[in-house]
Design a protein around this motif. Structure first.
Motif, PDB file in Angstrom:
ATOM      1  N   GLU A   1      -6.461   6.010  -0.268  1.00 51.27           N
ATOM      2  CA  GLU A   1      -7.659   5.373  -0.847  1.00 51.27           C
ATOM      3  C   GLU A   1      -7.396   4.946  -2.279  1.00 51.27           C
ATOM      4  OE1 GLU A   1      -9.186   8.350   2.196  1.00 51.27           O
ATOM      5  OE2 GLU A   1      -7.501   8.095   0.795  1.00 51.27           O
TER       6      GLU A   1
ATOM      7  N   GLN B   1       3.239 -11.171  -7.703  1.00 50.72           N
ATOM      8  CA  GLN B   1       2.565 -10.169  -6.864  1.00 50.72           C
ATOM      9  C   GLN B   1       3.402  -8.890  -6.795  1.00 50.72           C
ATOM     10  OE1 GLN B   1       2.004 -12.560  -3.343  1.00 50.72           O
ATOM     11  NE2 GLN B   1       0.013 -13.315  -4.026  1.00 50.72           N
TER      12      GLN B   1
ATOM     13  N   ALA C   1      -5.250   1.816  -2.390  1.00 54.67           N
ATOM     14  CA  ALA C   1      -6.027   0.615  -2.060  1.00 54.67           C
ATOM     15  C   ALA C   1      -6.850   0.169  -3.266  1.00 54.67           C
ATOM     16  CB  ALA C   1      -6.934   0.895  -0.859  1.00 54.67           C
ATOM     17  N   GLU C   2      -7.437   1.146  -3.958  1.00 52.38           N
ATOM     18  CA  GLU C   2      -8.241   0.844  -5.147  1.00 52.38           C
ATOM     19  C   GLU C   2      -7.377   0.231  -6.252  1.00 52.38           C
ATOM     20  OE1 GLU C   2     -11.232   0.435  -7.883  1.00 52.38           O
ATOM     21  OE2 GLU C   2     -11.215   0.557  -5.698  1.00 52.38           O
TER      22      GLU C   2
ATOM     23  N   LEU D   1       0.832  -1.211   0.000  1.00 52.03           N
ATOM     24  CA  LEU D   1       0.000   0.000   0.000  1.00 52.03           C
ATOM     25  C   LEU D   1       0.866   1.262   0.000  1.00 52.03           C
ATOM     26  CD1 LEU D   1      -3.049   0.671   0.140  1.00 52.03           C
ATOM     27  CD2 LEU D   1      -2.799   0.842   2.610  1.00 52.03           C
TER      28      LEU D   1
ATOM     29  N   LEU E   1      -4.612  -1.448  -5.896  1.00 52.70           N
ATOM     30  CA  LEU E   1      -4.212  -2.811  -5.524  1.00 52.70           C
ATOM     31  C   LEU E   1      -5.375  -3.780  -5.702  1.00 52.70           C
ATOM     32  CD1 LEU E   1      -1.886  -2.024  -2.514  1.00 52.70           C
ATOM     33  CD2 LEU E   1      -1.238  -3.216  -4.602  1.00 52.70           C
ATOM     34  N   ARG E   2      -6.582  -3.285  -5.477  1.00 54.62           N
ATOM     35  CA  ARG E   2      -7.767  -4.112  -5.733  1.00 54.62           C
ATOM     36  C   ARG E   2      -7.848  -4.440  -7.223  1.00 54.62           C
ATOM     37  NH1 ARG E   2     -11.356  -0.484  -3.090  1.00 54.62           N
ATOM     38  NH2 ARG E   2     -10.266  -0.921  -1.144  1.00 54.62           N
TER      39      ARG E   2
ATOM     40  N   GLU F   1      -5.918  -7.161  -3.149  1.00 54.73           N
ATOM     41  CA  GLU F   1      -6.524  -6.522  -1.981  1.00 54.73           C
ATOM     42  C   GLU F   1      -6.262  -7.293  -0.690  1.00 54.73           C
ATOM     43  OE1 GLU F   1     -10.953  -6.530  -1.743  1.00 54.73           O
ATOM     44  OE2 GLU F   1     -10.742  -7.398  -3.755  1.00 54.73           O
ATOM     45  N   SER F   2      -5.930  -8.589  -0.804  1.00 56.48           N
ATOM     46  CA  SER F   2      -5.622  -9.341   0.418  1.00 56.48           C
ATOM     47  C   SER F   2      -4.134  -9.274   0.757  1.00 56.48           C
ATOM     48  CB  SER F   2      -6.043 -10.803   0.243  1.00 56.48           C
ATOM     49  OG  SER F   2      -5.270 -11.406  -0.776  1.00 56.48           O
ATOM     50  N   ARG F   3      -3.374  -8.463   0.019  1.00 54.76           N
ATOM     51  CA  ARG F   3      -1.919  -8.415   0.232  1.00 54.76           C
ATOM     52  C   ARG F   3      -1.427  -6.988   0.500  1.00 54.76           C
ATOM     53  NH1 ARG F   3      -2.791 -12.881   0.825  1.00 54.76           N
ATOM     54  NH2 ARG F   3      -1.899 -14.783  -0.125  1.00 54.76           N
ATOM     55  N   MET F   4      -2.329  -6.085   0.856  1.00 55.29           N
ATOM     56  CA  MET F   4      -1.955  -4.662   0.917  1.00 55.29           C
ATOM     57  C   MET F   4      -0.911  -4.360   1.970  1.00 55.29           C
ATOM     58  SD  MET F   4      -5.377  -2.515   0.190  1.00 55.29           S
ATOM     59  CE  MET F   4      -6.620  -3.108  -0.967  1.00 55.29           C
TER      60      MET F   4
END
Ligand SMILES: Nc1ncnc2c1ncn2[C@@H]1O[C@H](COP(=O)(O)OP(=O)(O)OP(=O)(O)O)[C@@H](O)[C@H]1O
Ligand SMILES: Nc1ncnc2c1ncn2[C@@H]1O[C@H](COP(=O)(O)OP(=O)(O)OP(=O)(O)O)[C@@H](O)[C@H]1O
Ligand SMILES: [Mg+2]
Ligand SMILES: [Mg+2]
Lengths: 223, 223
Positions: free
Chosen positions: A118, A144, A121-122, A101, A124-125, A130-133
């Motif tokens: 924000e 990754q 985060a978006e 992040l 990375l989604r 999103e499960s690795r931020m």
């Protein structure tokens, strides 16, 4: 948007001289999506670093949006690198003790933009992480890390995206997801240059430039 | 030569638990050439590090040539890593201030073998880098670094070659050259396990194992 004229870049190792770029010329129009191909060691990354204002050249001329890059000072070059250009490095170049992040939000912090966290985060989604931020690079798989590098390059919504082999560590499905993001960016009118060895990536580019031994040997867009 | 039984490997990041390997079982016979596939983050590199005795596992059993690896001490593991196994890392892991030649000869020096320097030069010739022997990793292209990592893994003529995405940074022609070297090694009866995303690499492997979320979902060789 890019005009390269007879670019040359030489390295010296011991007594030997390596002409990494040996007179490279081409023009890329705004909004074009271009693939750069060529065998290992043909000069692709060297060229990309020059286009991204990350490295100097020894001879020739480089005009970016009509501006002669050789005349720019370090402050202006830094601004261009951080605001105008998104760069995906072949070796990712992530900050080590820093979460995914934080790595991704960095360009926005440099540019003084709001809502950096924000947006990161978006991003990375969008690349499926999103499960690795909160993972640091050493806690991520190769692919990754590559996707974090892609997210960081895209976050500033750059006018010019330069991606040096952005999918080499990715399986087909994940490659398609990343290509989808590139196409979405392209559809908003951005200019994209991708170095790739993969046919499926070259296939989505309207234009193709091939290097060999530091020279352009093929250019589908040349007049 | 390899028997994996219900291997598990868990990472902890903050409050979350990641089951990188979630019960992996298979057997590989001597002389087999196996491709390991699976999407980014599915556990391939984690598995390869365990097979290469570079990393521990949390549960399950790993027999290498009939020996239970969990019972071995550090000296014995080091000997296996340096003498029996050749490992190509996804991130190359070359020594930075060290020439390609010195990087490649290292496994032979560890094993106390003679003529390390001549063999290293020959290996670099075989991967097409004879004009780059005195370059340090920072003076090499991405695909050249990858080939130095391949040369270093092959130099000890290992009984077991473990290659984690060895051609991801290479164009088709250079990939074919590296695959040619793997096939030559295979024809002398060595066992080869390659993690790959590339169909042309999987195509030269008689056997194929697919991972997803830390589990085997496909195994062409399973009885
Ligand atoms: N040190 C670590 N700490 C926490 N999680 C980790 C660590 N190393 C790997 N992981 C996680 O374990 C999972 C498997 O990682 P692994 O490197 O084995 O994947 P992979 O199949 O090799 O992927 P790729 O194709 O992208 O290289 C990934 O989801 C990754 O985020
Ligand atoms: N710092 C350096 N010093 C000396 N030679 C270098 C240096 N960096 C690159 N080279 C050489 O310049 C040539 C071009 O390198 P470059 O990284 O541009 O190749 P590339 O086309 O990106 O290759 P790849 O597909 O393997 O990534 C290579 O032959 C390389 O050995
Ligand atoms: Mg390169
Ligand atoms: Mg991996």
């Amino acid at each position: 948007v890019i005009t390269a004229r007879d670019l040359r870049r030489t390295y010296h190792v011991g007594d030997s001289t390596i002409n990494a770029l040996d007179g490279v010329s081409f023009s890329i129009k705004p909004g074009e999506m271009t693939a750069i191909l060529g065998s290992s060691g043909s000069g692709k990354s060297t060229l990309m670093h020059i286009l991204g204002c990350l490295d100097r050249f020894d001879a020739g001329e480089y005009l970016l949006d009509g501006v002669n890059v050789a005349t720019l000072g370090e402050d202006e070059l830094a601004r261009i690198r951080n605001v105008k250009i998104g760069f995906v490095f072949q070796t990712f170049n992530l900050l080590p003790r820093t979460s995914a992040l934080e790595n991704v939000e960095l360009p926005l912090l440099y540019a003084g933009r709001r809502q950096a966290r924000e947006r990161a985060a978006e991003m990375l989604r969008l690349v499926g992480l999103e499960s690795r931020m909160d993972h640091e690079p050493s806690q991520l798989s190769g692919g990754q890390r590559q996707r974090v590098a892609v997210a960081r390059a895209l976050i500033g919504d750059p006018a010019l995206l330069l991606a040096d082999e952005p999918t080499g560590n990715l399986d087909t499905k994940t490659t398609d997801e990343i290509l989808g993001l590139f196409r979405t960016l392209h559809e908003t009118g951005r200019t994209i240059v991708v170095v790739t060895h993969e046919p499926e990536v070259a296939a989505v580019c309207a234009r193709r430039i091939v290097l060999r031994d530091g020279r352009v040997i093929e250019d589908s867009g040349s007049p």
